[in-house]
Motif scaffolding. Structure first.
Motif, short mmCIF file in Angstrom:
data_model
loop_
_atom_site.label_atom_id
_atom_site.label_comp_id
_atom_site.label_asym_id
_atom_site.label_seq_id
_atom_site.Cartn_x
_atom_site.Cartn_y
_atom_site.Cartn_z
N PRO A 1 3.83 16.77 18.43
CA PRO A 1 2.50 17.31 18.13
C PRO A 1 2.08 17.03 16.69
O PRO A 1 2.92 16.83 15.82
CB PRO A 1 2.66 18.81 18.36
CG PRO A 1 3.85 18.95 19.23
CD PRO A 1 4.76 17.80 18.88
N ARG B 1 0.01 18.67 13.56
CA ARG B 1 -0.56 19.92 13.04
C ARG B 1 -1.32 19.59 11.77
O ARG B 1 -0.79 18.98 10.85
CB ARG B 1 0.54 20.93 12.75
CG ARG B 1 -0.02 22.29 12.43
CD ARG B 1 1.06 23.32 12.53
NE ARG B 1 0.49 24.63 12.28
CZ ARG B 1 1.19 25.71 12.15
NH1 ARG B 1 2.50 25.68 12.27
NH2 ARG B 1 0.60 26.86 11.91
N ARG C 1 -4.52 23.71 12.90
CA ARG C 1 -4.68 23.45 14.33
C ARG C 1 -3.65 22.42 14.77
O ARG C 1 -3.39 21.46 14.06
CB ARG C 1 -6.09 22.95 14.58
CG ARG C 1 -6.48 22.93 16.02
CD ARG C 1 -7.98 22.91 16.12
NE ARG C 1 -8.38 22.30 17.37
CZ ARG C 1 -9.58 21.86 17.63
NH1 ARG C 1 -10.53 21.93 16.73
NH2 ARG C 1 -9.87 21.34 18.80
N THR C 2 -3.07 22.66 15.94
CA THR C 2 -2.05 21.76 16.48
C THR C 2 -2.64 20.96 17.63
O THR C 2 -3.28 21.51 18.51
CB THR C 2 -0.83 22.56 16.95
OG1 THR C 2 -0.32 23.31 15.85
CG2 THR C 2 0.26 21.65 17.49
N PHE C 3 -2.37 19.66 17.62
CA PHE C 3 -2.86 18.74 18.65
C PHE C 3 -1.66 18.23 19.43
O PHE C 3 -0.77 17.60 18.87
CB PHE C 3 -3.64 17.59 18.00
CG PHE C 3 -4.86 18.09 17.28
CD1 PHE C 3 -6.08 18.19 17.93
CD2 PHE C 3 -4.77 18.49 15.96
CE1 PHE C 3 -7.19 18.69 17.28
CE2 PHE C 3 -5.88 19.00 15.29
CZ PHE C 3 -7.10 19.09 15.96
N ASP D 1 -6.92 16.07 23.18
CA ASP D 1 -7.21 17.08 22.14
C ASP D 1 -7.69 16.40 20.86
O ASP D 1 -8.65 16.85 20.23
CB ASP D 1 -5.95 17.89 21.80
CG ASP D 1 -5.52 18.83 22.92
OD1 ASP D 1 -6.33 19.11 23.82
OD2 ASP D 1 -4.35 19.27 22.88
N ALA D 2 -7.02 15.33 20.47
CA ALA D 2 -7.40 14.60 19.26
C ALA D 2 -8.78 13.98 19.40
O ALA D 2 -9.63 14.10 18.50
CB ALA D 2 -6.36 13.53 18.95
N LEU E 1 -11.63 16.52 19.09
CA LEU E 1 -11.94 16.84 17.69
C LEU E 1 -12.74 15.70 17.06
O LEU E 1 -13.76 15.93 16.40
CB LEU E 1 -10.67 17.08 16.88
CG LEU E 1 -10.91 17.34 15.39
CD1 LEU E 1 -11.47 18.73 15.17
CD2 LEU E 1 -9.63 17.15 14.60
N CYS F 1 -7.65 6.28 20.73
CA CYS F 1 -7.52 7.45 21.63
C CYS F 1 -8.15 7.14 22.99
O CYS F 1 -7.57 7.45 24.03
CB CYS F 1 -8.17 8.68 21.01
SG CYS F 1 -7.18 9.43 19.68
N ARG G 1 -1.74 8.36 18.16
CA ARG G 1 -1.31 9.47 17.30
C ARG G 1 -1.35 9.04 15.83
O ARG G 1 -1.87 9.77 14.98
CB ARG G 1 0.10 9.91 17.69
CG ARG G 1 0.64 11.06 16.86
CD ARG G 1 2.07 11.40 17.30
NE ARG G 1 2.57 12.53 16.54
CZ ARG G 1 3.14 12.42 15.34
NH1 ARG G 1 3.29 11.25 14.76
NH2 ARG G 1 3.56 13.51 14.71
N CYS H 1 -7.30 11.74 9.93
CA CYS H 1 -7.24 13.08 9.34
C CYS H 1 -7.06 12.99 7.82
O CYS H 1 -7.74 13.69 7.06
CB CYS H 1 -6.10 13.89 9.95
SG CYS H 1 -6.39 14.42 11.64
#
Length: 100
Positions: free
Chosen positions: A11, A13, A22-24, A29-30, A33, A53, A67, A74
């Protein structure tokens, strides 16, 4: 999590710009966002993260490539990673990882 989702092996974070962590757990999920809550909708790393993605959700790109692209985006946006794991005896707070 979407039924067609692809999980990350580890994961991610992140400390968001508002200060929340927040944890992905997955590519979906990524991407959610990136597409709906991202503070900077420009930049090379942002665009690459969206593309990888989407590719990972279509099984065209390995999830770990997506990832890594998400992590780079990020950091580009000023959202450091929070390292989750063993905490040293001298520190009670999670460590932040950030690119200079």
């Amino acid at each position: 999590m979407n039924s067609q989702d692809v999980l990350f092996r580890v994961p991610v974070r992140v400390r968001l710009q508002c200060g929340l962590e927040r944890t992905f757990l997955s590519v979906y999920d990524a991407l959610d966002l990136l597409e709906h809550e991202w503070p900077l909708r420009h930049g090379g790393r942002y665009k690459r993260a969206v593309e990888t993605c989407r590719g990972a959700l279509s099984w065209l790109v390995p999830s770990e490539v997506a990832r890594e692209a998400f992590i780079a985006a990020c950091l580009e946006a000023g959202m450091p990673l929070v390292q989750v794991g063993p905490v040293s005896k001298h520190s009670t707070a999670p460590k932040l990882l950030q690119v200079s």
